[in-house]
Design an enzyme around this catalytic site. Structure first.
Site, PDB file in Angstrom:
ATOM      1  N   LYS A 180       0.846  -1.206   0.000  1.00 19.96           N
ATOM      2  CA  LYS A 180       0.000   0.000   0.000  1.00 19.96           C
ATOM      3  C   LYS A 180       0.879   1.254   0.000  1.00 19.96           C
ATOM      4  O   LYS A 180       1.907   1.305   0.670  1.00 19.96           O
ATOM      5  CB  LYS A 180      -0.946  -0.009   1.202  1.00 19.96           C
ATOM      6  CG  LYS A 180      -1.935  -1.183   1.102  1.00 19.96           C
ATOM      7  CD  LYS A 180      -3.170  -0.966   1.893  1.00 19.96           C
ATOM      8  CE  LYS A 180      -4.063  -2.196   1.830  1.00 19.96           C
ATOM      9  NZ  LYS A 180      -5.305  -2.005   1.131  1.00 19.96           N
TER      10      LYS A 180
ATOM     11  N   HIS B 259      -0.676  -7.698   9.076  1.00 26.15           N
ATOM     12  CA  HIS B 259      -0.714  -6.335   8.517  1.00 26.15           C
ATOM     13  C   HIS B 259      -0.325  -5.274   9.559  1.00 26.15           C
ATOM     14  O   HIS B 259       0.496  -4.405   9.308  1.00 26.15           O
ATOM     15  CB  HIS B 259      -2.110  -5.988   7.990  1.00 26.15           C
ATOM     16  CG  HIS B 259      -2.661  -6.981   7.008  1.00 26.15           C
ATOM     17  ND1 HIS B 259      -1.871  -7.682   6.136  1.00 26.15           N
ATOM     18  CD2 HIS B 259      -3.930  -7.384   6.744  1.00 26.15           C
ATOM     19  CE1 HIS B 259      -2.627  -8.471   5.388  1.00 26.15           C
ATOM     20  NE2 HIS B 259      -3.884  -8.313   5.740  1.00 26.15           N
TER      21      HIS B 259
ATOM     22  N   TYR C 125      -1.489  13.950   7.703  1.00 18.00           N
ATOM     23  CA  TYR C 125      -1.759  15.262   8.283  1.00 18.00           C
ATOM     24  C   TYR C 125      -1.251  15.338   9.711  1.00 18.00           C
ATOM     25  O   TYR C 125      -1.149  14.329  10.401  1.00 18.00           O
ATOM     26  CB  TYR C 125      -3.241  15.652   8.184  1.00 18.00           C
ATOM     27  CG  TYR C 125      -4.254  14.697   8.767  1.00 18.00           C
ATOM     28  CD1 TYR C 125      -4.733  13.628   8.025  1.00 18.00           C
ATOM     29  CD2 TYR C 125      -4.779  14.895  10.050  1.00 18.00           C
ATOM     30  CE1 TYR C 125      -5.690  12.772   8.536  1.00 18.00           C
ATOM     31  CE2 TYR C 125      -5.743  14.051  10.571  1.00 18.00           C
ATOM     32  CZ  TYR C 125      -6.195  12.984   9.814  1.00 18.00           C
ATOM     33  OH  TYR C 125      -7.141  12.139  10.326  1.00 18.00           O
TER      34      TYR C 125
HETATM   35  N1  LIG Z   1      -6.536  14.995   4.569  1.00 17.29           N
HETATM   36  C1  LIG Z   1      -7.668  14.603   5.063  1.00 17.29           C
HETATM   37  O1  LIG Z   1      -8.428  13.918   4.392  1.00 17.29           O
HETATM   38  C2  LIG Z   1      -7.993  14.964   6.439  1.00 17.29           C
HETATM   39  C3  LIG Z   1      -9.145  14.464   6.959  1.00 17.29           C
HETATM   40  N2  LIG Z   1      -9.498  14.752   8.215  1.00 17.29           N
HETATM   41  C4  LIG Z   1     -10.739  14.174   8.679  1.00 17.29           C
HETATM   42  O2  LIG Z   1     -11.254  14.895   9.754  1.00 17.29           O
HETATM   43  C5  LIG Z   1     -11.935  14.037  10.641  1.00 17.29           C
HETATM   44  C6  LIG Z   1     -11.429  14.219  12.056  1.00 17.29           C
HETATM   45  O3  LIG Z   1     -10.033  14.028  12.104  1.00 17.29           O
HETATM   46  P1  LIG Z   1      -9.353  12.961  13.082  1.00 17.29           P
HETATM   47  O4  LIG Z   1      -7.925  12.968  12.850  1.00 17.29           O
HETATM   48  O5  LIG Z   1     -10.034  11.686  12.965  1.00 17.29           O
HETATM   49  O6  LIG Z   1      -9.539  13.625  14.475  1.00 17.29           O
HETATM   50  P2  LIG Z   1     -10.457  13.406  15.757  1.00 17.29           P
HETATM   51  O7  LIG Z   1      -9.614  13.841  16.859  1.00 17.29           O
HETATM   52  O8  LIG Z   1     -11.758  14.064  15.545  1.00 17.29           O
HETATM   53  O9  LIG Z   1     -10.705  11.869  15.855  1.00 17.29           O
HETATM   54  C7  LIG Z   1      -9.700  11.004  16.069  1.00 17.29           C
HETATM   55  C8  LIG Z   1     -10.243   9.612  16.114  1.00 17.29           C
HETATM   56  O10 LIG Z   1     -10.572   9.342  17.446  1.00 17.29           O
HETATM   57  C9  LIG Z   1     -11.478   8.275  17.492  1.00 17.29           C
HETATM   58  N3  LIG Z   1     -12.497   8.489  18.506  1.00 17.29           N
HETATM   59  C10 LIG Z   1     -13.760   8.936  18.402  1.00 17.29           C
HETATM   60  N4  LIG Z   1     -14.368   8.923  19.594  1.00 17.29           N
HETATM   61  C11 LIG Z   1     -13.455   8.493  20.475  1.00 17.29           C
HETATM   62  C12 LIG Z   1     -13.467   8.285  21.870  1.00 17.29           C
HETATM   63  N5  LIG Z   1     -14.540   8.506  22.596  1.00 17.29           N
HETATM   64  N6  LIG Z   1     -12.333   7.840  22.445  1.00 17.29           N
HETATM   65  C13 LIG Z   1     -11.238   7.609  21.723  1.00 17.29           C
HETATM   66  N7  LIG Z   1     -11.181   7.780  20.392  1.00 17.29           N
HETATM   67  C14 LIG Z   1     -12.272   8.222  19.802  1.00 17.29           C
HETATM   68  C15 LIG Z   1     -12.092   8.163  16.138  1.00 17.29           C
HETATM   69  O11 LIG Z   1     -11.583   7.033  15.485  1.00 17.29           O
HETATM   70  P3  LIG Z   1     -12.046   5.549  15.777  1.00 17.29           P
HETATM   71  O12 LIG Z   1     -13.507   5.419  15.604  1.00 17.29           O
HETATM   72  O13 LIG Z   1     -11.282   4.838  14.763  1.00 17.29           O
HETATM   73  O14 LIG Z   1     -11.638   5.258  17.172  1.00 17.29           O
HETATM   74  C16 LIG Z   1     -11.549   9.369  15.407  1.00 17.29           C
HETATM   75  O15 LIG Z   1     -11.353   9.109  14.059  1.00 17.29           O
HETATM   76  C17 LIG Z   1     -11.694  12.625  10.142  1.00 17.29           C
HETATM   77  O16 LIG Z   1     -12.807  12.199   9.420  1.00 17.29           O
HETATM   78  C18 LIG Z   1     -10.506  12.782   9.236  1.00 17.29           C
HETATM   79  O17 LIG Z   1     -10.445  11.826   8.223  1.00 17.29           O
HETATM   80  C19 LIG Z   1      -8.729  15.532   9.012  1.00 17.29           C
HETATM   81  C20 LIG Z   1      -7.567  16.075   8.540  1.00 17.29           C
HETATM   82  C21 LIG Z   1      -7.113  15.846   7.196  1.00 17.29           C
HETATM   83  O1  LIG Z   2      -5.819  -9.829   4.590  1.00 18.35           O
HETATM   84  C1  LIG Z   2      -6.953  -9.408   4.737  1.00 18.35           C
HETATM   85  O2  LIG Z   2      -7.229  -8.140   4.356  1.00 18.35           O
HETATM   86  C2  LIG Z   2      -8.551  -7.781   4.004  1.00 18.35           C
HETATM   87  C3  LIG Z   2      -8.571  -6.261   3.934  1.00 18.35           C
HETATM   88  O3  LIG Z   2      -7.740  -5.802   2.905  1.00 18.35           O
HETATM   89  P1  LIG Z   2      -7.918  -4.328   2.342  1.00 18.35           P
HETATM   90  O4  LIG Z   2      -6.786  -4.194   1.386  1.00 18.35           O
HETATM   91  O5  LIG Z   2      -9.255  -4.286   1.684  1.00 18.35           O
HETATM   92  O6  LIG Z   2      -7.854  -3.395   3.492  1.00 18.35           O
HETATM   93  C4  LIG Z   2      -9.549  -8.329   5.009  1.00 18.35           C
HETATM   94  O7  LIG Z   2     -10.867  -8.082   4.551  1.00 18.35           O
HETATM   95  C5  LIG Z   2      -9.356  -9.826   5.161  1.00 18.35           C
HETATM   96  O8  LIG Z   2     -10.207 -10.319   6.172  1.00 18.35           O
HETATM   97  C6  LIG Z   2      -7.942 -10.151   5.520  1.00 18.35           C
HETATM   98  O9  LIG Z   2      -7.729 -11.550   5.422  1.00 18.35           O
END
Ligand SMILES: NC(=O)C1=CN([C@@H]2O[C@H](COP(=O)(O)OP(=O)(O)OC[C@H]3O[C@@H](n4cnc5c(N)ncnc54)[C@H](OP(=O)(O)O)[C@@H]3O)[C@@H](O)[C@H]2O)C=CC1
Ligand SMILES: O=C1O[C@H](COP(=O)(O)O)[C@@H](O)[C@H](O)[C@H]1O
Length: 493
Positions: free
Chosen positions: A184, A242, A380
């Site tokens: 990737k 992975h 970012y």
């Molecule tokens: N270049 C780009 O495309 C950019 C996009 N963004 C977008 O902005 C949005 C917000 O940014 P992000 O960096 O995610 O920042 P946030 O701080 O808002 O979120 C961080 C991550 O924390 C997790 N989270 C949510 N609730 C909780 C909780 N209660 N406790 C602990 N973890 C929690 C979530 O992920 P999880 O559910 O996985 O736990 C979330 O994605 C995202 O959608 C991001 O993709 C921001 C900057 C640049």
């Molecule tokens: O190796 C695996 O990866 C896929 C996810 O791959 P992605 O490239 O789509 O992120 C996952 O669905 C599968 O269970 C696992 O064996």
């Protein structure tokens, strides 16, 4: 890496398991894309091999819908199929491989000819297939390489057995163990970001970083594949390979050079510093149906008819790994993965410590460096800035490298395309070496055994949620702070 001059000679790409799902959905499309883009040696031929008695036309019909053919490419697509053959044979009879060998040999004109065998076959026939390739199909006037797919065993013992089996047949340079996450874009970019920039290295350590969170989320469940999945579970399916591969690239020391073995030496070294996961450092979950969801979302893992009744196989896991070296001691590397969650996402989140000597009354939030592997590659850095204007308040903002905006013309190839091309090029940089595998199983086998011997019940979570509620508490305990106050304003393309 092979000299590209090697590309002038005939090459045969043999796809074993050509009647299967992986072959039709992934491998045929991949070799077509490589052929279409003129990336393969000119004299490459393709041979499918499986037990099913069928013609190459039938193979084509089954895989065609996964192979994008753009307007103007129709003729090239015909040329591609004209270079394809299919040969039906058993996996365990040498005579069938001798016939396969005859078929390959027919096209191998000239003094040099190379062969690549892609094993898209189940683990049950793996041993027979490799022995027969070795005995009946090894190239006598060029190289023979084998590409193998996980599972590379299911614990330390079975993995070692498999490694010894392979080592008895092939040299390590001939074996290409695929972990497609290593193909990737963002995973490959880790090396460049870390070692071609001066700004990260001085802070890439326990003095500055509070925790590292490496996540994999998928918004669908096992969807009838539960039979296979149940035997492995999410830890073996995603975390042990992975996510651990990503961890090793994030945490390793700078390699001596970009030589594949120098890189893999460093990956192994950092893995050797990790102790086996303890039971207090892991949390597992299993999804249940969402009564308010639609279609499959209403079904839990145990409702899948292919899953054994009462199974305690985890479909979600969160584990903290500790690296006992001077760079990382005390910094939790949190690996988190799950199926049937709220979104598709794979990312690395490096969370920096609170600013020491705070003069902003606690308003300065932690910096985070986020590498989004998918969907939509991005890097970012979340940081604090002064609110633009007359006041002096703080605002959470970002330095953002979103690939689709910054590199509008670039097309990011699929992981399999890169990796299969690497095999033709003879580069093992993005493939798993035997000793990496040994270390991975050393870290994971004891906890898998503990969970399985004690039939530890995973925590339930609802299909489409963020996982078990207890997981966020666990994250907090590992010094991962979520403030919930960051807002991203999506730029207009
Ligand atoms: N270049 C780009 O495309 C950019 C996009 N963004 C977008 O902005 C949005 C917000 O940014 P992000 O960096 O995610 O920042 P946030 O701080 O808002 O979120 C961080 C991550 O924390 C997790 N989270 C949510 N609730 C909780 C909780 N209660 N406790 C602990 N973890 C929690 C979530 O992920 P999880 O559910 O996985 O736990 C979330 O994605 C995202 O959608 C991001 O993709 C921001 C900057 C640049
Ligand atoms: O190796 C695996 O990866 C896929 C996810 O791959 P992605 O490239 O789509 O992120 C996952 O669905 C599968 O269970 C696992 O064996």
């Amino acid at each position: 890496m092979e000299n590209k001059a090697d590309f002038q000679y005939p090459h045969t790409f043999v796809l074993l398991g050509a009647s299967g799902d992986l072959a039709k959905k992934k491998i045929y499309p991949t070799i077509w894309f490589l052929y279409r883009d003129n990336l393969l040696p000119e004299k490459t031929r393709f041979v499918g091999y499986a037990r099913t008695k069928q013609t190459i036309q039938e193979v084509r019909q089954k895989s065609e819908k996964y192979m994008k053919v753009r307007p103007g490419e129709e003729e090239k697509f015909e040329q591609f199929w004209a270079l394809n053959d299919y040969h039906a044979g058993s996996y365990d009879k040498r005579i069938d491989y001798e016939l396969l060998n005859q078929l390959i040999t027919k096209y191998e004109k000239g003094p040099v000819a190379n062969r690549i065998f892609y094993l898209a076959v189940p683990p049950t026939v793996f041993s027979d297939v490799t022995v027969n390739i070795r005995n009946a199909c090894t190239s006598i006037k060029g190289y023979t390489r084998v590409i193998i797919e996980k599972p590379f065993g299911r614990d330390d013992v079975s993995s070692n057995k498999l490694s010894q089996h392979l080592a008895g047949l092939f040299k390590e340079e001939q074996i290409y163990r695929i972990d497609h996450y290593l193909g990737k874009e963002m995973v490959q970019n880790l090396l460049t970001l870390r070692f071609a920039n001066s700004i990260f290295d001085p802070s890439w350590n326990r003095e500055n970083i509070a925790s590292v969170l490496i996540s994999f989320k998928e918004p669908f469940g096992t969807e009838g594949r539960g039979g296979y999945f149940d035997d492995f579970g999410i830890i073996r399916d995603v975390m042990q390979n992975h996510l651990l591969q990503i961890l090793s690239l994030v945490a390793m020391e700078k390699p001596v050079s970009l030589n594949p073995n120098d890189i893999r030496d460093e990956k192994v070294k950092v893995l050797r510093h990790i102790r086996p996961i303890r039971k207090e450092d892991i949390l597992t979950g299993q999804y249940i149906g969402n009564p308010e969801g639609k279609g499959d979302e209403t079904l839990g893992y145990l409702d899948d008819p292919t899953v054994p009744k009462g199974s305690v196989t985890p479909t979600y896991a969160l584990a903290a790994l500790w690296i006992n070296n001077s760079r990382w001691q005390g910094v939790p590397f949190i690996l988190r993965c799950g199926k049937a969650l709220n979104e598709r996402k794979a990312e690395v989140r490096v969370q920096y410590k609170d600013v020491p000597g705070d003069i902003f009354d606690g308003h300065a939030k932690r910096n985070e460096l986020v590498l989004r592997v998918q969907p939509g590659e991005a890097v970012y850095v979340k940081l604090m800035s002064k609110t633009p204007g007359m006041n002096f308040d703080l605002v959470e903002t970002e330095l953002d490298l979103t690939y689709s905006l910054r590199y509008r013309e670039a097309s990011v190839p699929d992981a399999y395309e890169r990796l299969i091309l690497d095999v033709f090029m003879g580069s093992q940089m993005h493939f798993v070496r035997n000793d990496e595998l040994t270390e991975a199983w050393r870290i994971f086998t004891p906890i898998l055994k503990e969970l399985e011997d004690n039939k530890v019940k995973p925590l339930p979570y609802v299909y489409g949620s963020r996982g078990p509620q207890e997981a966020d508490g666990k994250l907090k305990g590992y010094d991962f702070k979520y403030s919930g106050s960051y807002k991203w304003i999506k730029p207009t393309p």
